[in-house]
Design an enzyme around this catalytic site. Sequence first.
Site, mmCIF file in Angstrom:
data_model
loop_
_atom_site.group_PDB
_atom_site.id
_atom_site.type_symbol
_atom_site.label_atom_id
_atom_site.label_comp_id
_atom_site.label_asym_id
_atom_site.label_seq_id
_atom_site.Cartn_x
_atom_site.Cartn_y
_atom_site.Cartn_z
ATOM 1 N N SER A 271 0.830 -1.207 0.000
ATOM 2 C CA SER A 271 0.000 0.000 0.000
ATOM 3 C C SER A 271 0.857 1.245 0.000
ATOM 4 O O SER A 271 1.971 1.259 0.553
ATOM 5 C CB SER A 271 -0.858 -0.015 1.269
ATOM 6 O OG SER A 271 -1.452 1.235 1.487
ATOM 7 N N TYR B 231 -1.500 -0.031 10.405
ATOM 8 C CA TYR B 231 -1.796 -0.649 9.107
ATOM 9 C C TYR B 231 -0.602 -0.505 8.161
ATOM 10 O O TYR B 231 -0.117 -1.491 7.582
ATOM 11 C CB TYR B 231 -3.053 -0.023 8.487
ATOM 12 C CG TYR B 231 -3.220 -0.392 7.041
ATOM 13 C CD1 TYR B 231 -3.599 -1.684 6.687
ATOM 14 C CD2 TYR B 231 -2.944 0.517 6.020
ATOM 15 C CE1 TYR B 231 -3.709 -2.046 5.350
ATOM 16 C CE2 TYR B 231 -3.055 0.164 4.697
ATOM 17 C CZ TYR B 231 -3.435 -1.115 4.361
ATOM 18 O OH TYR B 231 -3.533 -1.475 3.050
ATOM 19 N N LYS C 275 2.127 -3.341 6.493
ATOM 20 C CA LYS C 275 2.406 -3.510 5.057
ATOM 21 C C LYS C 275 3.911 -3.410 4.789
ATOM 22 O O LYS C 275 4.462 -4.151 3.980
ATOM 23 C CB LYS C 275 1.622 -2.483 4.233
ATOM 24 C CG LYS C 275 0.144 -2.797 4.145
ATOM 25 C CD LYS C 275 -0.094 -4.117 3.417
ATOM 26 C CE LYS C 275 -1.528 -4.565 3.425
ATOM 27 N NZ LYS C 275 -1.704 -5.902 2.823
HETATM 28 C C1 WQD Z 1 -9.077 10.365 0.540
HETATM 29 C C2 WQD Z 1 -9.131 11.845 0.869
HETATM 30 C C3 WQD Z 1 -9.709 12.326 3.155
HETATM 31 C C4 WQD Z 1 -13.936 11.116 2.952
HETATM 32 C C5 WQD Z 1 -6.635 5.299 2.565
HETATM 33 C C6 WQD Z 1 -5.471 4.626 3.217
HETATM 34 C C7 WQD Z 1 -4.532 4.146 2.171
HETATM 35 C C8 WQD Z 1 -5.244 3.279 1.165
HETATM 36 C C9 WQD Z 1 -6.428 3.976 0.605
HETATM 37 C C10 WQD Z 1 -5.256 0.910 1.654
HETATM 38 C C11 WQD Z 1 -8.502 12.201 2.222
HETATM 39 C C12 WQD Z 1 -10.732 12.878 2.204
HETATM 40 C C13 WQD Z 1 -12.601 11.342 2.686
HETATM 41 C C14 WQD Z 1 -14.830 12.217 3.102
HETATM 42 C C15 WQD Z 1 -12.981 13.696 2.697
HETATM 43 N N1 WQD Z 1 -5.744 2.082 1.739
HETATM 44 N N2 WQD Z 1 -12.143 12.626 2.564
HETATM 45 N N3 WQD Z 1 -14.308 13.474 2.966
HETATM 46 O O1 WQD Z 1 -6.889 8.216 3.439
HETATM 47 O O2 WQD Z 1 -6.092 8.754 1.091
HETATM 48 O O3 WQD Z 1 -6.116 6.433 1.875
HETATM 49 O O4 WQD Z 1 -7.256 4.426 1.664
HETATM 50 O O5 WQD Z 1 -4.183 0.576 1.300
HETATM 51 O O6 WQD Z 1 -3.534 3.442 2.788
HETATM 52 O O7 WQD Z 1 -4.805 5.550 4.057
HETATM 53 O O8 WQD Z 1 -8.241 7.498 1.381
HETATM 54 O O9 WQD Z 1 -10.549 7.630 0.575
HETATM 55 O O10 WQD Z 1 -10.131 7.684 3.067
HETATM 56 O O11 WQD Z 1 -9.514 9.647 1.694
HETATM 57 O O12 WQD Z 1 -12.574 14.873 2.616
HETATM 58 O O13 WQD Z 1 -16.038 12.087 3.348
HETATM 59 O O14 WQD Z 1 -10.509 12.209 0.990
HETATM 60 O O15 WQD Z 1 -9.500 13.212 4.228
HETATM 61 O O16 WQD Z 1 -7.856 13.414 2.099
HETATM 62 P P1 WQD Z 1 -6.798 7.838 2.026
HETATM 63 P P2 WQD Z 1 -9.686 8.047 1.712
#
Ligand code: WQD
Length: 329
Positions: A117, A144, A148
Amino acid sequence: MTWLITGGAGYIGAHVVRAMRDAGERTVVYDDLSTGVAERVPEGVPLVTGSTLDAGLLARTLTEHAVTGVVHLAGKKQVGESVDLPLHYYRENVEGLRVLLEAVTAASVRSFVFSSSAAVYGMPSGAAGDQVTEETPCVPMSPYGETKLAGEWLVRATGRATGLSTASLRYFNVAGAATPELADVGVFNLVPMVFEKLTRGEPPRVFGDDYPTPDGTCVRDYIHVVDLAEAHVAAARALDASPGRDLTLNIGRGEGVSVRGMIDLINAATGHDRPPVTAPRRAGDPARVVASADRIREELGWKARYDVQDMITSAWAGWLRLHPQAARA
Ligand code: WQD
């Protein structure tokens, strides 16, 4: 060649199984069905229900199906949950992998593809606009991400010691679906979280709009799950073709999209017109995480085919299947 796909009944795993099958490879799914769904396993593909902590069942499965390669996707993947349950994450993701590698090295397996990841990078530093390369230092910010990174070390060390060909694939932000039935059912990431708000008639939330990015919201690299699955096929083929190979590859598109940009695209694609509200920053969110996809293009000739629009449209079709009330009149 027979490939064991651990976690093959999960959202990403089920796409990998189909991509491998479509490429003419024989596959067997190994899944404990804790979050996986048996119906996602295509007809004709054997499903072995069990944990990667079960050494006996793993050994029997590898032998009975004459497995020659493993794609290991089984594991826990929620960043927030890992903060509360670190021991559980280390057990499932690190100990589960160690037990699996022990079985793999005792059997006739030649190739091993590991689901890693972008979380291994943590909070990448560097100038705005920089891309994260595979040489960017790995400083995970959550248990997490730590599991990884530790998993990559285990895989690489085993390859060096035994000659097992290995690849660690660092996924960026995965979205979309091949068909509505294969869509992600979890509501843990931006795209489904926005869908959920729109379905409830509420405004989507932007977690922080004062980041040092062009529109103040976080920038990510979104990758279609079908492209991601095809990258697994390319990696599997490359390992088979050159024994002793050791690959570490980003899987992204190399293009950043902001949270606000994503919400605008989702509104447009789903027939909504609901501006987001700004909520507080979410702890631990890096401002910008965008892959350099140069190495995977050079090593495997792989390149993403689908764009963010395709991800949103296909994810929405899957959402409508489970939430028909979300359909606009
Ligand atoms: C994306 C952006 C949120 C929801 C995670 C893991 C990463 C990988 C993918 C597995 C961020 C913002 C979200 C909302 C928002 N997983 N957001 N409003 O955190 O980049 O990555 O998932 O391997 O390791 O960390 O993904 O989709 O949660 O968020 O503003 O209602 O959207 O703050 O900036 P993230 P995400």
